[in-house]
Design a protein around this motif. Structure first.
Motif, mmCIF file in Angstrom:
data_model
loop_
_atom_site.group_PDB
_atom_site.id
_atom_site.type_symbol
_atom_site.label_atom_id
_atom_site.label_comp_id
_atom_site.label_asym_id
_atom_site.label_seq_id
_atom_site.Cartn_x
_atom_site.Cartn_y
_atom_site.Cartn_z
ATOM 1 N N TYR A 201 24.857 -3.451 -5.162
ATOM 2 C CA TYR A 201 23.811 -2.469 -4.907
ATOM 3 C C TYR A 201 22.562 -3.190 -4.408
ATOM 4 O O TYR A 201 22.301 -4.357 -4.750
ATOM 5 N N ALA A 202 21.787 -2.475 -3.599
ATOM 6 C CA ALA A 202 20.523 -3.009 -3.099
ATOM 7 C C ALA A 202 19.576 -1.834 -2.872
ATOM 8 O O ALA A 202 19.985 -0.662 -2.855
ATOM 9 N N CYS A 203 18.279 -2.160 -2.724
ATOM 10 C CA CYS A 203 17.300 -1.128 -2.395
ATOM 11 C C CYS A 203 16.354 -1.666 -1.330
ATOM 12 O O CYS A 203 16.281 -2.881 -1.089
ATOM 13 N N GLU A 204 15.621 -0.769 -0.711
ATOM 14 C CA GLU A 204 14.744 -1.122 0.404
ATOM 15 C C GLU A 204 13.406 -0.428 0.205
ATOM 16 O O GLU A 204 13.350 0.735 -0.217
ATOM 17 N N ALA A 205 12.309 -1.165 0.475
ATOM 18 C CA ALA A 205 10.949 -0.610 0.381
ATOM 19 C C ALA A 205 10.294 -0.667 1.757
ATOM 20 O O ALA A 205 10.366 -1.692 2.453
ATOM 21 N N ASP A 206 9.611 0.432 2.123
ATOM 22 C CA ASP A 206 9.010 0.517 3.462
ATOM 23 C C ASP A 206 7.762 1.391 3.381
ATOM 24 O O ASP A 206 7.838 2.537 2.933
ATOM 25 N N ASN A 207 6.591 0.812 3.752
ATOM 26 C CA ASN A 207 5.355 1.618 3.807
ATOM 27 C C ASN A 207 4.809 1.685 5.221
ATOM 28 O O ASN A 207 3.608 1.901 5.432
ATOM 29 N N GLY A 208 5.681 1.467 6.195
ATOM 30 C CA GLY A 208 5.271 1.541 7.592
ATOM 31 C C GLY A 208 4.753 0.240 8.140
ATOM 32 O O GLY A 208 4.476 0.141 9.347
ATOM 33 N N LEU A 209 4.587 -0.777 7.268
ATOM 34 C CA LEU A 209 4.104 -2.077 7.716
ATOM 35 C C LEU A 209 5.220 -3.110 7.704
ATOM 36 O O LEU A 209 4.962 -4.315 7.739
ATOM 37 N N GLY A 210 6.478 -2.636 7.618
ATOM 38 C CA GLY A 210 7.622 -3.535 7.588
ATOM 39 C C GLY A 210 8.478 -3.260 6.357
ATOM 40 O O GLY A 210 7.964 -3.174 5.244
ATOM 41 N N SER B 17 0.844 -1.202 0.000
ATOM 42 C CA SER B 17 0.000 0.000 0.000
ATOM 43 C C SER B 17 0.872 1.242 0.000
ATOM 44 O O SER B 17 1.826 1.339 0.780
ATOM 45 N N PRO B 18 0.593 2.189 -0.895
ATOM 46 C CA PRO B 18 1.345 3.436 -0.881
ATOM 47 C C PRO B 18 0.892 4.301 0.297
ATOM 48 O O PRO B 18 -0.189 4.077 0.857
ATOM 49 N N PRO B 19 1.737 5.286 0.653
ATOM 50 C CA PRO B 19 3.029 5.618 0.038
ATOM 51 C C PRO B 19 4.130 4.669 0.508
ATOM 52 O O PRO B 19 4.086 4.168 1.629
ATOM 53 N N ILE B 20 5.092 4.457 -0.381
ATOM 54 C CA ILE B 20 6.216 3.565 -0.089
ATOM 55 C C ILE B 20 7.499 4.375 -0.183
ATOM 56 O O ILE B 20 7.705 5.109 -1.161
ATOM 57 N N LEU B 21 8.349 4.241 0.808
ATOM 58 C CA LEU B 21 9.648 4.914 0.817
ATOM 59 C C LEU B 21 10.699 3.929 0.317
ATOM 60 O O LEU B 21 10.869 2.850 0.901
ATOM 61 N N TYR B 22 11.389 4.320 -0.772
ATOM 62 C CA TYR B 22 12.453 3.487 -1.325
ATOM 63 C C TYR B 22 13.803 4.095 -0.986
ATOM 64 O O TYR B 22 14.016 5.304 -1.179
ATOM 65 N N ARG B 23 14.705 3.259 -0.490
ATOM 66 C CA ARG B 23 16.065 3.697 -0.204
ATOM 67 C C ARG B 23 17.036 2.869 -1.053
ATOM 68 O O ARG B 23 16.826 1.672 -1.261
ATOM 69 N N PHE B 24 18.133 3.515 -1.509
ATOM 70 C CA PHE B 24 19.128 2.867 -2.369
ATOM 71 C C PHE B 24 20.465 2.805 -1.646
ATOM 72 O O PHE B 24 20.875 3.767 -0.973
ATOM 73 N N TYR B 25 21.154 1.641 -1.815
ATOM 74 C CA TYR B 25 22.401 1.400 -1.093
ATOM 75 C C TYR B 25 23.483 0.897 -2.053
ATOM 76 O O TYR B 25 23.190 0.166 -3.010
ATOM 77 N N HIS B 26 24.728 1.320 -1.773
ATOM 78 C CA HIS B 26 25.921 0.783 -2.451
ATOM 79 C C HIS B 26 26.861 0.281 -1.369
ATOM 80 O O HIS B 26 27.387 1.083 -0.565
ATOM 81 N N GLU B 27 27.050 -1.046 -1.364
ATOM 82 C CA GLU B 27 27.881 -1.665 -0.312
ATOM 83 C C GLU B 27 27.422 -1.218 1.077
ATOM 84 O O GLU B 27 28.219 -0.825 1.929
ATOM 85 N N ASP B 28 26.081 -1.236 1.275
ATOM 86 C CA ASP B 28 25.440 -0.856 2.547
ATOM 87 C C ASP B 28 25.607 0.618 2.887
ATOM 88 O O ASP B 28 25.267 1.036 4.019
ATOM 89 N N ASN B 29 26.092 1.413 1.964
ATOM 90 C CA ASN B 29 26.169 2.853 2.170
ATOM 91 C C ASN B 29 25.002 3.501 1.443
ATOM 92 O O ASN B 29 24.772 3.245 0.256
#
Length: 969
Positions: free
Chosen positions: A482-491, A443-455
């Protein structure tokens, strides 16, 4: 046309009664509510419109003339492309014809003549292609011809044709292997009123009496339906007096039979209401309260006796349309977590049964319920999607939709997927890549974060479930995971890692030439080292000499590459290297390498004016090393004792002149040294003998050793004397001519001189007393010299190098004044630019005995007659070798002074003095010797000595003393 009685009907078409629903608005009293209104509608059984005439199709139709699908080979069939009426003929500009699916031709008219077998279609610029028509052009003796299409009720002609060369007595038509008809008069067979029972495979056979039988091709005839079974529909038609119903009898003709006329009949129960070409009938307002409503139906017939078909029988009844339903959600209302069960209830307050309920989300049907005789319908679903939900109710009199209800389903994000979008297959430094992160659910809104070697690199909000992107300009440090993370407050969920390898284009390499010593010498092995400071491996290094490839090496690390090169003289020049890792080749700066060549073992040449070197000769010692980088220092040796040294700044050889004495006999050698090791030549032996007279005994020779030097020689005493002549005496010598202006000629082996050619320089003065001394010049720099003892010209041979382009001239000198030739240019093919500097001469031959002092004798021969009482002509005391006559070097002496010797005090055995005086006795009446003359000069320079002068006989009249007291040589 109408009738109230039963005239005729399609007896073969039996039908079961059906309910024909009629929409009608009626005023209906509602009990207990005063006067209210209820709207009743007539249902339409068939939604698709059908008319008596066929609907206009978008395909044209092909007809044949003659109308047969089989013809003999060599015959022609005309195809006509018929366009239906809704295409304006004047707008059709072209017709396209196809054969076997490929464009055959384009025509401005709608006809095409063909004579090849195949499947044909036609098409206009704004229509679809027509159905195909198959044509066969046969080479058989017997063919069966039939039309391409057969419909119900058609009168079909089948023609059995024999080749023009064959005459048959009887013909037989077969269907499915059975004989249908035999004829001995006509070749046509007719099928009246074609129907489905006439379908099958047909062929014909022919018989010629007393000969043979023939069999035709097989044709499959499939009788097509002329029109489908009609359908009776009803529609409400408002009028001035009230409501009426229009009954329509709907059917459809095929495009190929659109011109067929159909007759329509309408029936009520067993009575015909109307007969004619019109496909509709209007009837008055219906009574809705009839307990036994009448049945209605219609019939369609081709002509008066053709194909006839009847519709189903239907009744007209009144129904109540369904009301607008209401949708409710339960048990949690309009917001539920994902996975929970939601109950949807759809309820219509009124409407005739049965009612069909459907549930929708965002215009998509999610559940279609079975028709029910209740006023509501309930469904349960697992909450997965947020959005607007609806329901509809339909009892056949018009569907009604509820108002939307928005359901919010809160969904935790799924594990996102990271995608790296790059502008090319490989990620290259300087590119901008896009990191895209998307969770397929959540469910939106979703916060996406981007990482390079955990930075952390950055973050982005997504409000519409479209994912998020992050653009990254690449540098060498951006290689990694590289990795990314999605978070909509439900985990929060993190994606799988994605590796990115950033390729770095090779930087401009640096070329280093490593030599084993300060100076590169031929034979050394040098290392060419090429290294790019930056660049992703593997890197291919290429090495070049003057843009010519030497070799290459692929390196899988960042350490550069080397190439070892054994040096030769040709390896001087500019070197470069190239680095290429597939992202663009880069070339280094050029590095110059000068390969110095050690001097080769020189060759010493001793050039003497005669076969046996004699005391007093002037010899040339020439030393030359064929190879070696200039400058070369040459050192001459006699018995390992240095004689002289000379440098050759531009390479080549050098020489010097040596006036011989008997002490000069011995072994000679030379040495060449250009700083890379001295090389000594082979030893050359030189034997110098004491001078002996080469003239007849008792003779005296006066000769010119050079244009300015007079030589005196006595063959008896073996004595030689050299005297330099003043210019006023030299000019007074009889018969001496100055050299004229010489002419220089260049002789090359081809039309265009090139490097490596041997060119002859020929210099010749047309006039002048010998000997003549020739000198050759290149751009006023001396090249060499040569003498012409007997006159004529002299030559100099040059092996051409790149520096030999320029102007050449020569000079002739016989002691009476030097004369210079005109300049002659020499150019060589394959050269660019200009050359300057010293000229390297390639003298290979043709230059003989060049004496540095110009000592070449011009002989003045003088025959001296013996005086009475003098010495006999032959002297027994002399050895036989002394009396050998040796020819003079120059045979074309211009003048001889004839002298007559007068001997006195001759004592060849007892003392040193042979004779003390030689007098000139003029022939005829001649004046005494002028002290300024040549003889006077001799007398002056040869004074009397001792007793020889006091005891000489009296001088003959007019004589003069030439010399006295000459000693033994």
């Amino acid at each position: 046309m109408s009738s109230s009685g039963l005239l005729w009907s399609c007896a073969s078409q039996e039908s079961k009664p059906a309910l024909l629903l009629l929409r009608k608005a009626l005023v209906w009293p509602h009990p207990g509510a005063g006067r209210a209104f209820m709207l009743l509608w007539v249902s339409v059984l068939v939604l698709a419109p059908v008319r008596g005439k066929s609907e206009a199709a978008s395909k044209p139709v092909i007809s044949l003339h003659p109308p047969w699908t089989v013809a003999f080979r060599g015959e022609t069939v005309t195809l006509t492309c018929h366009v239906l009426h809704f295409h304006a003929p004047e707008k059709i500009k072209r017709f396209l014809w196809y054969r076997e699916g490929r464009i055959l031709r384009e025509t401005p008219r709608n006809t095409l003549e063909v004579h090849d077998s195949g499947q044909y279609r036609c098409q206009t610029q704004d229509s679809l292609p027509s159905d195909h028509v198959s044509l066969t052009f046969s080479s058989e003796n017997l063919i069966l011809q039939a039309p391409p299409f057969v419909f119900e009720g058609d009168s079909v002609v089948l023609r059995c044709r024999a080749n023009a060369e064959i005459t048959l007595d009887t013909m037989t038509l077969h269907r499915q292997g059975e004989v249908l008809s035999i004829s001995d008069e006509s070749s046509d067979f007719r099928i009246e009123q074609a129907s489905l029972k006439d379908n099958g495979d047909y062929h014909c056979s022919g018989f010629k009496n007393g000969c043979c039988s023939y069999f035709s091709n097989t044709i499959n005839i499939e009788v097509q339906e002329l029109f489908p079974r009609p359908v009776l529909t009803a529609s409400l038609s408002p009028s001035v007096s009230g409501k009426s119903v229009t009954l329509t009898c709907k059917t459809k003709l095929p495009p190929l039979r659109s011109d067929v006329k159909l007759w329509f009949r309408f029936f009520k129960d067993d009575h015909m209401l109307q007969l004619g070409l019109e496909s509709f009938l209007k009837i008055s307002t219906l009574t809705t309260r009839s307990r036994n409503p009448p049945y209605y139906w219609c019939e369609v017939q081709r002509g008066s006796s053709g194909v006839c078909k009847q519709s189903q029988k239907s009744q007209l009844r009144v129904q109540i349309p369904v009301s607008r339903p209401v949708l409710t959600l339960g048990p949690h209302g309009a917001s539920v977590p994902e996975g929970y069960t939601v109950t949807l209830t759809c309820k219509a307050e009124s409407g005739s049964f049965p009612i069909l309920y459907q549930f929708l989300r965002e215009e998509v049907v999610i559940q279609k319920m079975e028709p029910t005789r209740g006023m509501k319908s309930v469904m349960s679903l697992r909450a997965e999607h947020s959005g607007n939900y609806y329901c509809t109710a339909d009892n056949g009199l018009g569907a009604q939709r509820s108002l939307p209800v928005y359901l919010t389903v809160t969904v935790p994000v799924s594990r996102p997927i990271l995608t790296i979008k790059r502008p090319r297959s490989q990620a290259v430094e300087g590119d901008v890549v896009e990191l895209y992160c998307g969770a397929w659910k959540g469910s939106p809104p979703i916060l996406y974060r981007f990482y390079h070697e955990d930075n952390a690199l950055g973050s982005s909000w997504d409000y519409n479930r479209g994912g998020a992107s992050f653009k990254l300009p690449l540098s060498a440090e951006h290689s990694g995971k590289y990795a990314c993370e999605a978070d909509n407050g439900l985990g929060a969920w993190r994606s799988e890692t994605v590796s990115l390898d950033v390729k770095i284009p090779a930087s401009r390499p640096v070329l280093t030439v490593r030599t084993p010593r300060a100076q590169a010498v031929e034979g050394d092995v040098v290392e060419l080292r090429c290294e790019a400071r930056r660049g992703s491996p593997p890197i291919l290094y290429r090495f070049y000499h003057e843009d010519n490839a030497l070799g290459s090496s692929r390196v899988h690390n960042r350490e550069g590459a080397s190439f070892k090169l054994p040096l030769s003289a040709e390896h001087s020049g500019k070197y470069a290297c190239e680095a290429d890792n597939g992202l663009g080749a880069r070339r280094s700066e050029t590095v110059s390498l000068n390969v110095t060549v050690p001097a080769s073992r020189p060759v010493l040449t001793v050039r003497t004016p005669r076969a046996q070197a004699v005391e007093g000769d002037v010899v040339e010692l020439s030393c030359e090393a064929q190879r070696g980088s200039p400058p070369i220092l040459y050192q001459f040796y006699r018995e390992d004792v240095p004689l002289r040294s000379s440098s050759a700044p531009s390479g080549g050889g050098t020489s010097f002149y040596l006036s011989l004495t008997t002490e000069h006999s011995g072994n000679y050698s030379c040495e060449a040294n250009n700083g890379l090791g001295a090389q000594r030549s082979e030893v050359v032996s030189l034997s110098v003998i004491a001078d002996r007279a080469s003239c007849p005994p008792h003779s005296v020779f006066l000769t010119f050793c050079s244009p300015s030097c007079l030589c005196f020689y006595d063959s008896f005493t073996r004595c030689r004397l050299f005297l330099l002549l003043p210019s006023h005496l030299r000019d007074s010598l009889p018969g001496l001519l100055p050299a004229s202006h010489p002419t220089l000629t260049l002789r090359a082996p081809g039309a265009q001189a090139k490097v490596g050619d041997m060119v002859e320089l020929r210099c010749e003065a047309q006039r002048g007393s010998p000997p003549i001394w020739y000198r050759f010049y290149h751009e006023d720099v001396p090249l060499g010299n040569s003498s012409a003892p007997s006159g004529g010209g002299a030559s100099l041979n040059l092996s051409l190098t790149a520096e030999h382009s320029g102007n050449y001239s020569c000079e002739a000198d016989n002691g009476l004044g030097a004369r210079r030739s005109e300049a002659v240019p020499l150019s060589m093919s394959g050269l660019t630019g200009s050359r300057s500097g010293p000229i390297a001469t390639g003298v290979t031959g043709g230059l003989f005995s060049t004496l540095g002092f110009g000592v070449v004798a011009l002989l003045l021969y003088c025959r001296l007659p013996r005086k009475a009482g003098g010495r006999p002509t032959s002297d027994p005391s002399r050895s036989p070798s002394d009396s050998n006559i040796r020819e003079p070097i120059y045979h074309n002496a211009p003048a001889w002074l004839e002298l007559q010797p007068v001997y006195s005090n001759v004592n060849p055995k007892g003392g040193e003095v042979v004779y003390s005086e030689v007098q000139r006795i003029p022939q005829g009446s001649k004046p005494a010797a002028n002290p300024d003359s040549v003889l006077g000069l001799l007398r002056t320079h040869l004074p009397s000595h001792g007793q020889a002068a006091s005891h000489r006989p009296s001088d003959p009249p007019g004589s003069s003393v030439i010399y006295s007291q000459v000693k033994v040589a």
